[in-house]
Design an enzyme around this catalytic site. Structure first.
Site, PDB file in Angstrom:
ATOM      1  N   ASN A 208       0.864  -1.173   0.000  1.00  0.00           N
ATOM      2  CA  ASN A 208       0.000   0.000   0.000  1.00  0.00           C
ATOM      3  C   ASN A 208       0.907   1.231   0.000  1.00  0.00           C
ATOM      4  O   ASN A 208       1.498   1.570   1.019  1.00  0.00           O
ATOM      5  CB  ASN A 208      -0.900  -0.012   1.242  1.00  0.00           C
TER       6      ASN A 208
ATOM      7  N   LYS B  47       0.024   4.238  -0.406  1.00  0.00           N
ATOM      8  CA  LYS B  47      -0.669   5.416   0.136  1.00  0.00           C
ATOM      9  C   LYS B  47      -0.433   6.632  -0.772  1.00  0.00           C
ATOM     10  O   LYS B  47      -0.494   6.492  -1.987  1.00  0.00           O
ATOM     11  CB  LYS B  47      -0.220   5.656   1.589  1.00  0.00           C
TER      12      LYS B  47
ATOM     13  N   GLU C  27      -7.144   4.842   7.679  1.00  0.00           N
ATOM     14  CA  GLU C  27      -6.867   6.257   7.392  1.00  0.00           C
ATOM     15  C   GLU C  27      -8.072   6.915   6.739  1.00  0.00           C
ATOM     16  O   GLU C  27      -8.360   8.085   6.974  1.00  0.00           O
ATOM     17  CB  GLU C  27      -5.601   6.375   6.519  1.00  0.00           C
TER      18      GLU C  27
ATOM     19  N   GLU D 158      -5.625  -4.808  10.616  1.00  0.00           N
ATOM     20  CA  GLU D 158      -4.615  -3.763  10.781  1.00  0.00           C
ATOM     21  C   GLU D 158      -4.936  -2.951  12.031  1.00  0.00           C
ATOM     22  O   GLU D 158      -5.702  -1.979  11.970  1.00  0.00           O
ATOM     23  CB  GLU D 158      -4.638  -2.807   9.579  1.00  0.00           C
TER      24      GLU D 158
ATOM     25  N   GLY E 288       2.295   2.377  10.939  1.00  0.00           N
ATOM     26  CA  GLY E 288       3.292   3.449  10.832  1.00  0.00           C
ATOM     27  C   GLY E 288       3.992   3.780  12.139  1.00  0.00           C
ATOM     28  O   GLY E 288       4.643   4.822  12.242  1.00  0.00           O
TER      29      GLY E 288
ATOM     30  N   SER F 112       3.102  -2.070  10.549  1.00  0.00           N
ATOM     31  CA  SER F 112       4.546  -2.139  10.816  1.00  0.00           C
ATOM     32  C   SER F 112       5.177  -3.480  10.433  1.00  0.00           C
ATOM     33  O   SER F 112       6.129  -3.927  11.088  1.00  0.00           O
ATOM     34  CB  SER F 112       4.845  -1.800  12.276  1.00  0.00           C
TER      35      SER F 112
HETATM   36  P1  13P Z   1       2.850   0.459   7.810  1.00  0.00           P
HETATM   37  O1  13P Z   1       3.364  -0.822   7.210  1.00  0.00           O
HETATM   38  O2  13P Z   1       3.645   1.656   7.399  1.00  0.00           O
HETATM   39  O3  13P Z   1       2.632   0.342   9.281  1.00  0.00           O
HETATM   40  O4  13P Z   1       1.386   0.714   7.173  1.00  0.00           O
HETATM   41  C1  13P Z   1       0.473  -0.306   7.242  1.00  0.00           C
HETATM   42  C2  13P Z   1      -0.705   0.045   6.416  1.00  0.00           C
HETATM   43  O5  13P Z   1      -1.446   0.950   6.738  1.00  0.00           O
HETATM   44  C3  13P Z   1      -0.934  -0.738   5.195  1.00  0.00           C
HETATM   45  O6  13P Z   1      -2.214  -0.534   4.694  1.00  0.00           O
END
Ligand code: 13P
Length: 262
Positions: A14, A16, A103, A174, A180, A221
């Site tokens: 992802n 983002k 998010e 998640e 993050g 993470s």
């Molecule tokens: P991280 O791997 O940066 O924690 O993000 C996870 C995420 O939101 C994947 O959709």
């Protein structure tokens, strides 16, 4: 814990809103190069920004990488300023779609009802949904994580028909506190929540249908060092990766480590 699923894990990147269009195209070309030696041994999806999608399909040729989007709208066309139709996604070669990422739920007010409509729309257009669920730190501290995740799964799938044929529906657990932050859930925590998700699915459908058509992922993470512990979790069918998917060499070694463990 031992692995029971005979299915090859799915790894989803992802991206983002982290990369530019050219940057995304360069990174996909680099990633393809890095994964050359393990062709046929992994299953991975890359979800770049909407504007990077066009042209991506061509760049993915000659690899096992598939194309995903980070969201989808529930209607095919109409007066919906700023939204993206599932038909448009299909046109540019998208096969997977992330739905209900935390998010979007937290920053953009996406509700369980909206998430549910998007799941129905994706399935109707032959897109494989990756439905995201997960609790906040506060909900976990209050011991409500299981109830919250169960409610999210129930609401999202209430009106959705099961995937047909060989199609699958992925549910990504998640936990918001793990996204993050570098504070990934432990394998035990992930395992427990995978079981909650599986049980919710079995309550909604039937065990054979869940076995055949539903898969669970862990996200939050995940990196090249910790990914192997999730591969050993009973219900694990893959990972949804943010930060560690941005650099081709890191994402490639994450995939390679899954192959070694699986
Ligand atoms: P991280 O791997 O940066 O924690 O993000 C996870 C995420 O939101 C994947 O959709």
């Amino acid at each position: 814990m031992t692995r029971r699923s005979p299915h090859q894990p799915l790894v989803v990147a992802n991206w983002k809103m982290q990369l530019g269009v050219e940057e995304s195209h360069e990174r996909i070309t680099e990633l393809k190069q890095q994964l050359k030696t393990v062709r046929g041994r992994y299953q991975a999806v890359v979800c770049p920004s909407f504007v990077s999608l066009d042209g991506m399909k061509k760049l993915l040729r000659g690899s096992d990488l598939l194309l995903g989007a980070q969201d989808v709208f529930w209607d095919d066309r109409g007066a919906y300023t700023g939204e993206v139709s599932p038909m448009n996604l299909r046109e540019v070669g998208v096969e997977y779609v992330i739905i209900g990422h935390s998010e979007r739920r937290q920053l953009l007010g996406e509700t369980d009802e909206m998430v549910s409509r998007k799941v129905v729309s994706a399935l109707g257009h032959g897109l494989t949904p990756i439905l995201c669920v997960g609790e906040t730190a506060h909900e976990r501290n209050e011991g409500r994580h299981e109830v919250v995740v169960r409610r999210q799964v129930m609401s999202a799938l209430r009106t959705a028909p099961p995937p047909t044929g060989h199609n699958k529906l992925y549910i990504a657990y998640e936990p918001i506190w793990a996204i993050g932050t570098g504070e990934a859930a432990s394998a035990e925590q992930a395992c427990m929540m995978h079981q909650v998700i599986q049980q919710t699915l079995i309550d909604l459908y039937s065990f054979p249908l869940v076995e055949q058509s539903y898969r669970t992922l862990y996200g939050g993470s995940v990196d090249e060092k910790n990914v192997s512990q999730y591969v050993r979790v009973d219900a694990f069918h893959g990972a949804l990766v943010g930060t560690a998917s941005l650099k081709p060499e890191t994402f490639a070694s994450l995939i390679t480590n899954i192959i070694k463990t699986f």
